[in-house]
Design an enzyme around this catalytic site. Sequence first.
Site, PDB file in Angstrom:
ATOM      1  N   SER A 183      28.306 -32.096 -31.605  1.00  0.00           N
ATOM      2  CA  SER A 183      27.893 -33.224 -32.439  1.00  0.00           C
ATOM      3  C   SER A 183      27.241 -32.847 -33.759  1.00  0.00           C
ATOM      4  O   SER A 183      27.248 -33.639 -34.698  1.00  0.00           O
ATOM      5  CB  SER A 183      26.940 -34.127 -31.655  1.00  0.00           C
ATOM      6  OG  SER A 183      25.781 -33.412 -31.257  1.00  0.00           O
ATOM      7  N   HIS A 211      31.986 -37.466 -28.961  1.00  0.00           N
ATOM      8  CA  HIS A 211      32.466 -37.341 -30.341  1.00  0.00           C
ATOM      9  C   HIS A 211      33.952 -36.989 -30.409  1.00  0.00           C
ATOM     10  O   HIS A 211      34.476 -36.723 -31.487  1.00  0.00           O
ATOM     11  CB  HIS A 211      31.644 -36.297 -31.085  1.00  0.00           C
ATOM     12  CG  HIS A 211      30.201 -36.656 -31.209  1.00  0.00           C
ATOM     13  ND1 HIS A 211      29.689 -37.363 -32.275  1.00  0.00           N
ATOM     14  CD2 HIS A 211      29.153 -36.424 -30.377  1.00  0.00           C
ATOM     15  CE1 HIS A 211      28.393 -37.547 -32.104  1.00  0.00           C
ATOM     16  NE2 HIS A 211      28.044 -36.984 -30.965  1.00  0.00           N
ATOM     17  N   LYS A 242      29.739 -44.957 -30.266  1.00  0.00           N
ATOM     18  CA  LYS A 242      30.395 -44.300 -31.392  1.00  0.00           C
ATOM     19  C   LYS A 242      31.740 -44.989 -31.660  1.00  0.00           C
ATOM     20  O   LYS A 242      31.764 -46.061 -32.236  1.00  0.00           O
ATOM     21  CB  LYS A 242      30.498 -42.810 -31.118  1.00  0.00           C
ATOM     22  CG  LYS A 242      29.095 -42.188 -31.010  1.00  0.00           C
ATOM     23  CD  LYS A 242      29.081 -40.765 -30.596  1.00  0.00           C
ATOM     24  CE  LYS A 242      27.664 -40.200 -30.595  1.00  0.00           C
ATOM     25  NZ  LYS A 242      26.736 -40.867 -29.657  1.00  0.00           N
TER      26      LYS A 242
END
Length: 395
Positions: A183, A211, A242
């Site tokens: 990340s 991610h 996200k």
Amino acid sequence: MKRLQAKLAKYDEPQKAKAAGIYPYFRAISSEQDTEVLINGKKVLMFGSNCYTGLVNHPKIKEAAIAAIKKYGTGCAGSPFLNGTLDIHKQLEARLAAYVGKEDAMIYSTGFEVNLGVVSCLTGREDYILWDEQDHASIIEGRRLSFSNSLKYKHNDMESLEKQLQKCAPDKVKLIVTDGVFSMEGDVAKLPKIVELAKKYDATIMVDEAHGIGVFGRGGRGTCDHFGVTDDVDLIMGTFSKSFASLGGFIATDKEITNYLRHHSRSYIFTASITPASTAAVNAALDIMEAEPERQEQLWKVTNYALEGFKNMGCEIGHTETPIIPLFIRDNNLTFLITHELFNEGIFVNPVVSPAVAPTDTLIRFSLMATHTIEQVDVALDKIHKVFKSHNLIP
């Protein structure tokens, strides 16, 4: 002043940064999270978001969340273990399992709680957890709560991982836990080699796709799909905060493991369920991600453009190959100062300083969304060039 307050009062780093006018945290946004946001009445370009798909203010997702509130209310008032399971939770779990290619899935209230609750309870006292030194803090906290033997291997170093595997008793459980995309620095785990070592040493693999989902793989399914190792990875973790533009997280695996987790994972059993609105938002985001592959294509278009721009500029960007681009500064105070100066230039980026990284590894974290345009990236490159040049960080 009591002893606790007196002890904590010695921590004054934030006060020093505020006094210097370079404190970079808790900047209140008064608009939607978009490629451009409003802070203190000023418009700035947002290059600090983790919403890689750019879906966080999509009208269909908003409509789905509002409809869920109208039907189910604003919360569940209990954990999934007791009164907090809704039919839409079960429907989303089944959909997520199918999406990432696993037998079953469980929804947690946050992504952090997934790693905390899974890593901490899967293995026993005589078993082993092997983890990359740059794994996310939630994995590290889960490892700290576990009674298992903890073996750290050097970042993305497969020789180091194998040496640690060789220390393990052959007849005990060995759980390798790694981020798919790291990340802070944006590099990608060497999953094919990890799979090879896991087979050699009879180990189990858990991959944090926080991610990776929305970025890699078919329809944004993540790095496991990208490398074709989904069947060889035992547990796939994802977060909703996200690419899914919501809040919560999940673990996808086989039914034997979810059966155990549903009855032992403390951050699942003792935390209230994800809200109806958040659940519906994830479901709507999945609809869009599957229906609009061009969104992922646009993300890679602006990512590759930015990567090339920073390389040409002479920035130190490490080994990234993702929409997360680290711009190394290697000095805490200078990192704060540059973040402040870029904000004044209309560019929002995130500083990463110690103790999150070593003082010599501090960086500006520049991240991209599918909704960014080439023109916006050009503006950012121009402003960053100006500020970095003034501090002699580039030729």
